[in-house]
Design an enzyme around this catalytic site. Structure first.
Site, short mmCIF file in Angstrom:
data_model
loop_
_atom_site.label_atom_id
_atom_site.label_comp_id
_atom_site.label_asym_id
_atom_site.label_seq_id
_atom_site.Cartn_x
_atom_site.Cartn_y
_atom_site.Cartn_z
CG ASN A 4 -1.74 1.19 1.42
OD1 ASN A 4 -1.79 2.04 0.53
ND2 ASN A 4 -2.43 1.29 2.56
CD1 TRP A 5 3.44 0.83 -2.80
CD2 TRP A 5 3.71 2.02 -4.69
NE1 TRP A 5 4.17 0.07 -3.66
CE2 TRP A 5 4.35 0.76 -4.84
CE3 TRP A 5 3.75 2.92 -5.75
CZ2 TRP A 5 5.03 0.40 -6.01
CZ3 TRP A 5 4.42 2.55 -6.93
CH2 TRP A 5 5.06 1.32 -7.04
CE LYS A 6 -0.33 3.17 4.71
NZ LYS A 6 -0.26 3.29 6.16
CG HIS A 18 -6.00 1.86 5.00
ND1 HIS A 18 -5.61 2.80 5.93
CD2 HIS A 18 -4.97 0.98 4.89
CE1 HIS A 18 -4.39 2.50 6.36
NE2 HIS A 18 -3.98 1.40 5.75
CD GLU A 40 -3.12 5.41 6.69
OE1 GLU A 40 -3.07 5.45 5.45
OE2 GLU A 40 -2.20 4.91 7.38
CD GLU A 92 -3.76 -2.62 7.16
OE1 GLU A 92 -2.63 -2.84 6.74
OE2 GLU A 92 -4.41 -1.60 6.89
N GLY A 98 1.92 2.10 10.85
CA GLY A 98 2.89 3.20 10.76
C GLY A 98 3.51 3.60 12.07
CB SER A 102 4.66 -1.93 12.20
OG SER A 102 4.23 -0.60 12.41
N GLY A 136 2.65 -1.24 4.38
CA GLY A 136 2.71 0.19 4.09
C GLY A 136 4.15 0.63 3.90
N GLY A 137 4.74 1.18 4.96
CA GLY A 137 6.08 1.77 4.89
C GLY A 137 7.11 0.89 4.18
P1 PGA Z 1 2.51 0.12 7.78
O1 PGA Z 1 1.08 0.35 7.08
O2 PGA Z 1 3.09 -1.15 7.21
O3 PGA Z 1 3.31 1.33 7.40
O4 PGA Z 1 2.27 0.02 9.25
C1 PGA Z 1 0.21 -0.74 6.81
C2 PGA Z 1 -1.05 -0.21 6.15
O5 PGA Z 1 -1.50 0.88 6.48
O6 PGA Z 1 -1.61 -0.89 5.27
#
Ligand code: PGA
Length: 251
Positions: free
Chosen positions: A9-11, A95, A97, A167, A173, A213, A234-235
């Site tokens: 997930n490149w956000k 998600h 977010e 998640e 994050g 994470s 994500g990251g």
């Molecule tokens: P993260 O994000 O790996 O940076 O914790 C995961 C996500 O939001 O899908």
């Protein structure tokens, strides 16, 4: 046998040139050895460019959201049909977010899920509890409510083809990761909910990712758990070597 699935997930990262470089970097780091399903989910603006880079590689393309209407006066939104023409096969929905910052609710996640399935996209439906919910012992009921609402009105064969990403909001994050046993316990309960909503076949078929994470250092321990079928990253998905190492941990 469920095929593990790892999605990046490149956000809201990566301008056009950066996205192309990242996609090339991931292909190089994976070096052709992909025995699990791998998906990258860039921003809308670079979907087509990343699609071209992926070419006929086994990597698949996903988007990070969609609107449930086919078209119309919905400024700023993107439809399932638009994603399909960009070469998307997957779409992330609900998600945290989006739930936290953009008013996404259980109801709109359900609308988006049904629209995605209707168009032939494969949804990755995100669920997960906040830290307050975990501390008050509400993890299971919260996740149950989110899963039940998301799949309302979705027929069994469609549900079986979906991916659900667990998640925990407190792990996204933050560098905090659910322990493999904490994550697996929630995954087992999600499978139980799917069994109650549908049947044993659907519960066994649906793939459950862990997200929050995930790093090369913790991926294998998480993915080794029986009910964890891969991860939503994500990251670490923005670093080709780290993402490739996580993919390899899922093999
Ligand atoms: P993260 O994000 O790996 O940076 O914790 C995961 C996500 O939001 O899908």
């Amino acid at each position: 046998m469920r095929v593990p699935i790892v999605a990046g997930n490149w956000k809201m990262h990566m301008t056009s040139g950066e996205a192309e470089q990242l996609a090339r970097g991931i292909l190089d780091s994976l070096d052709g050895t992909v025995r699990v399903e791998v998906v990258v989910c860039p921003a809308f603006t670079v979907l087509e460019r990343v699609r071209k880079v992926l070419g006929d590689s086994p990597l698949k393309l996903g988007a990070q959201n969609l609107h449930w209407a086919e078209e119309g006066a919905f400024t700023g939104e993107v439809s399932a049909g638009m994603l399909l023409t960009c070469g998307c096969e997957f779409v992330i929905l609900g998600h945290s977010e989006r739930r936290t910052w953009f008013g996404e609710s259980d109801t709109t996640v359900n609308q988006r899920l049904r629209a995605a399935l209707g168009a032939g996209l494969k949804p990755i439906v995100c669920v997960g509890e906040t830290i307050e919910e975990r501390q008050s012992g509400a993890t299971e009921p919260v996740v149950r409510r989110q899963v039940t609402a998301a799949f309302k009105g979705v027929p069994a064969p469609d549900a079986a083809g979906c991916v659900v990403a667990y998640e925990p909001v407190w792990a996204i994050g933050t560098g905090l990761t659910a322990t493999p046993s904490q994550a697996d316990a929630v995954h087992t309960s999600i499978r139980r909910v799917m069994r109650e909503l549908y049947n044993d076949n659907v519960a066994r078929a649906v793939r459950l990712q862990y997200g929050g994470s995930v790093k090369p250092e913790n991926a294998a321990d998480l993915f080794n758990r029986p009910d964890i079928d891969g991860g939503l990253i994500g990251g670490a998905s923005l670093e080709p070597d780290a993402f490739a190492a996580i993919v390899k941990a899922a093999v």
